[in-house]
Design a protein around this motif. Structure first.
Motif, mmCIF file in Angstrom:
data_model
loop_
_atom_site.group_PDB
_atom_site.id
_atom_site.type_symbol
_atom_site.label_atom_id
_atom_site.label_comp_id
_atom_site.label_asym_id
_atom_site.label_seq_id
_atom_site.Cartn_x
_atom_site.Cartn_y
_atom_site.Cartn_z
ATOM 1 N N GLN A 31 0.825 -1.166 -0.059
ATOM 2 C CA GLN A 31 -0.137 0.000 0.039
ATOM 3 C C GLN A 31 0.842 1.206 -0.091
ATOM 4 O O GLN A 31 0.673 2.169 -0.476
ATOM 5 N N HIS A 33 3.973 1.684 -1.214
ATOM 6 C CA HIS A 33 4.434 1.595 -2.555
ATOM 7 C C HIS A 33 3.336 2.170 -3.542
ATOM 8 O O HIS A 33 3.668 2.864 -4.335
ATOM 9 N N ALA A 34 2.026 1.750 -3.537
ATOM 10 C CA ALA A 34 1.000 2.166 -4.410
ATOM 11 C C ALA A 34 0.729 3.739 -4.244
ATOM 12 O O ALA A 34 0.742 4.267 -5.110
ATOM 13 N N ALA A 35 1.009 4.133 -2.998
ATOM 14 C CA ALA A 35 0.440 5.459 -2.633
ATOM 15 C C ALA A 35 1.633 6.396 -3.189
ATOM 16 O O ALA A 35 1.296 7.408 -3.970
ATOM 17 N N GLY A 37 4.182 5.433 -5.447
ATOM 18 C CA GLY A 37 4.636 5.336 -6.601
ATOM 19 C C GLY A 37 3.645 5.823 -7.628
ATOM 20 O O GLY A 37 4.003 6.162 -8.904
ATOM 21 N N THR A 38 2.349 6.244 -7.222
ATOM 22 C CA THR A 38 1.554 6.668 -8.128
ATOM 23 C C THR A 38 1.255 8.078 -7.972
ATOM 24 O O THR A 38 0.633 8.910 -8.203
ATOM 25 N N ASP A 39 2.252 8.570 -7.297
ATOM 26 C CA ASP A 39 2.354 10.209 -6.916
ATOM 27 C C ASP A 39 3.507 10.738 -7.697
ATOM 28 O O ASP A 39 4.528 10.612 -7.143
ATOM 29 N N PRO A 40 3.610 11.141 -8.956
ATOM 30 C CA PRO A 40 4.689 11.865 -9.551
ATOM 31 C C PRO A 40 5.442 12.726 -9.009
ATOM 32 O O PRO A 40 6.542 12.674 -8.782
ATOM 33 N N VAL A 41 4.915 13.677 -8.076
ATOM 34 C CA VAL A 41 5.774 14.703 -7.432
ATOM 35 C C VAL A 41 6.622 13.965 -6.576
ATOM 36 O O VAL A 41 7.778 14.195 -6.382
ATOM 37 N N VAL A 42 5.881 12.913 -5.672
ATOM 38 C CA VAL A 42 6.811 12.291 -4.661
ATOM 39 C C VAL A 42 7.884 11.465 -5.036
ATOM 40 O O VAL A 42 8.675 11.497 -4.709
ATOM 41 N N ASP A 44 9.127 11.457 -7.820
ATOM 42 C CA ASP A 44 10.118 12.410 -8.401
ATOM 43 C C ASP A 44 11.303 12.646 -7.532
ATOM 44 O O ASP A 44 12.583 12.716 -7.833
ATOM 45 N N PRO A 66 10.273 5.090 -6.837
ATOM 46 C CA PRO A 66 8.957 4.186 -6.605
ATOM 47 C C PRO A 66 7.963 4.061 -7.555
ATOM 48 O O PRO A 66 7.055 3.077 -7.590
ATOM 49 N N SER A 67 7.930 4.873 -8.774
ATOM 50 C CA SER A 67 7.091 4.871 -9.702
ATOM 51 C C SER A 67 7.761 3.748 -10.895
ATOM 52 O O SER A 67 7.180 3.372 -11.941
ATOM 53 N N ASP A 68 8.971 3.391 -10.796
ATOM 54 C CA ASP A 68 9.699 2.419 -11.729
ATOM 55 C C ASP A 68 9.536 0.995 -11.557
ATOM 56 O O ASP A 68 9.642 0.221 -12.351
ATOM 57 N N VAL A 70 6.885 -2.000 -10.334
ATOM 58 C CA VAL A 70 5.340 -2.333 -10.231
ATOM 59 C C VAL A 70 5.093 -3.149 -9.219
ATOM 60 O O VAL A 70 4.336 -2.984 -8.483
#
Lengths: 218, 266
Positions: A31, A33-35, A37-42, A44, A66-68, A70
């Motif tokens: 959870q 990671h999902a939160a 990783g799906t927040d581009p600003v964070v 980044d 975290p967005s790289d 899955v």
């Protein structure tokens, strides 16, 4: 492109005593990671690493954006609760990671470590030495440590490990509920810290199911 | 949603936590349906009188379908501790990595990453349509002398469902020009007016509007009017009319109003 980066390390006890709670912990980490990783600003501005320890310590998820990634690698139980191995691996990993980030021209902020254990260390004589190397004031990249103790963890030990904040789960709170509070505090910390322009580490002062311990200021 | 009036916290039943932010926690209420409660953190200073003024502004009617305009104040033990507001329509929500997620502005301004690989992002034409949507919203609000104050990449939503559409949430930092905001908004890093004004005005809003428009059109979260002015490559992508407006936006006091950008986009 060079960025300002705040690296986060989550260091989790995966000794046998965690067996009954591992699903809850893995779920909480997923959870988080999902939160994040799906927040581009964070995503980044932060990097994330997962370390599991029992008799030995291992990097389960090397430092990543975290967005790289899955799917996170989950924790799996083993024998032992070797705090010293965890602290030694942390020091080595942070050293390498910070050097790599700097080599890419990033500006690196002091790393944050979220440490979670449910038991007493099985290396009582050895771990303080490894810990001292991790928090060595002469080491520029020494991390801020936020320590969480659940179940049979010793409040004095957890309080000694946390350099920034320390929390101990309250009696009567189930480990699953405490882990839920841990994961939520972790998510809030990463999101708030990463979305701040100054990249300040922002940890909630209160965490559901936990009592905040006094951390001695240097 | 029209004004709901004042409510007591003890009379409200929260059905679920929707979000935890720097200023407060947002809950979905069991009733009335589609209503959210924003409960401020204890340390947040709330000007209850200014919140009432905002709730009663006539401007709310003209932007009702495009904003989560506050609809009521929430009190506890005599203190204003929160507000009521409508939830964003479903078309401003999507599913990412198996979780419901608001379609926040930030997704338009960063490169696509593995975690949101399935998200349908706008074409160049659709980006112009979304930029125009935000410009029209600013134009309406500025026409009523309402200053937005802060532009946050989380508080502006977008959709392509049913055509490009926009929606603003967390509007409690809006204020009538010259009045203090009910709750002081964050000054989002990377979106501040470089002129460093003491108060947020229509002119600072116009600078942020320039940032918003240029960043959406160029898909870049940190491009500025000043950078556009100095880089022929960016001016080439924008064309002469938008580039001229970008140059004006770099000069405090000469910043273009929303209608100037809209004319250049049409």
């Amino acid at each position: 492109m060079p960025e300002q980066i705040l690296p986060f390390y989550v260091v989790c006890d995966q000794s046998y005593s965690m067996t009954d709670h591992l699903d809850a912990l893995n779920d909480g980490l997923a959870q988080l990671h999902a939160a994040v990783g799906t927040d581009p600003v964070v995503a980044d501005k932060t990097r994330f690493c997962l370390i599991g320890f029992a008799g030995n310590a291992e990097v389960l998820q090397p430092l990543c954006s975290p967005s790289d990634v899955v799917n996170l690698v989950g924790l799996a139980t083993q024998a032992g609760t070797n705090f010293g191995a965890a602290f030694a691996l942390l020091r080595e990993t942070i050293e390498d990671d910070v050097a790599a980030l700097k080599a890419d021209a990033h500006q690196v902020y002091r790393p944050a470590v979220f440490f979670l254990s449910d038991g007493h260390p099985t290396d009582p004589a050895a771990w303080p030495g490894a810990y001292e190397r991790l928090v060595d004031p002469d080491w520029a990249a020494r991390p801020n440590i936020i320590a969480f103790g659940i179940g049979d963890a010793d409040a004095a030990t957890i309080g000694r490990i946390g350099t920034f904040q320390a929390f101990m789960s309250r009696g009567g709170v189930s480990p699953a509920a405490a882990l839920h509070g841990f994961a939520r505090a972790l998510t809030t910390s990463v999101v708030r810290s990463g979305s701040d322009g100054d990249l300040l580490l922002r940890v909630p002062t209160q965490v559901a199911g936990f009592t905040a311990l006094r951390v001695d200021q240097l | 949603m029209g004004p709901l009036g004042d409510a007591q916290l003890t009379d409200l039943a929260a059905a679920a936590t929707v979000a935890e932010g720097g200023q407060g926690t947002v809950f979905r209420l069991a009733r009335p349906a589609g209503t959210l409660l924003k409960l401020y953190h204890r340390e947040v200073a709330v000007l209850a009188g200014e919140l009432a003024r905002l709730i009663d502004l006539p401007a709310r009617e003209t932007v009702a379908t495009r904003t989560a305009w506050p609809s009521g104040r929430v009190f506890h033990r005599g203190r204003c501790v929160g507000l009521l507001m409508p939830a964003a329509p479903d078309r401003f929500t999507t599913t990412i990595a198996g979780r419901p997620r608001l379609l926040e502005l930030q997704f338009l301004l960063y490169p696509r990453r593995a975690m949101w690989a399935e998200l349908a992002l706008p074409t160049e034409d659709e980006r112009r349509g979304l930029a125009a949507g935000y410009l029209e919203l600013f134009r309406e609000l500025h026409h009523h002398d309402v200053v937005l104050g802060d532009v946050s990449m989380r508080n502006l939503l977008w959709t392509l469902s049913g055509g490009p559409g926009v929606f603003a949430i967390d509007c409690d930092g809006f204020r009538v020009a010259g009045r203090p905001p009910a709750v002081r908004p964050a000054d989002t890093a990377g979106w501040a007016d470089p002129a460093g004004p003491r108060e947020l005005t229509l002119d600072t809003d116009r600078y942020k509007l320039a940032l918003l428009t240029l960043r959406i059109l160029l898909g870049n979260h940190r491009v500025t009017p000043e950078e556009v002015r100095g880089k022929p490559l960016l001016r080439g992508r924008l064309g002469p009319a938008l580039s001229l407006l970008a140059a004006r936006a770099a000069e405090p006091g000469r910043r273009p109003a929303a209608e100037c950008w809209l004319a250049a986009l049409s």
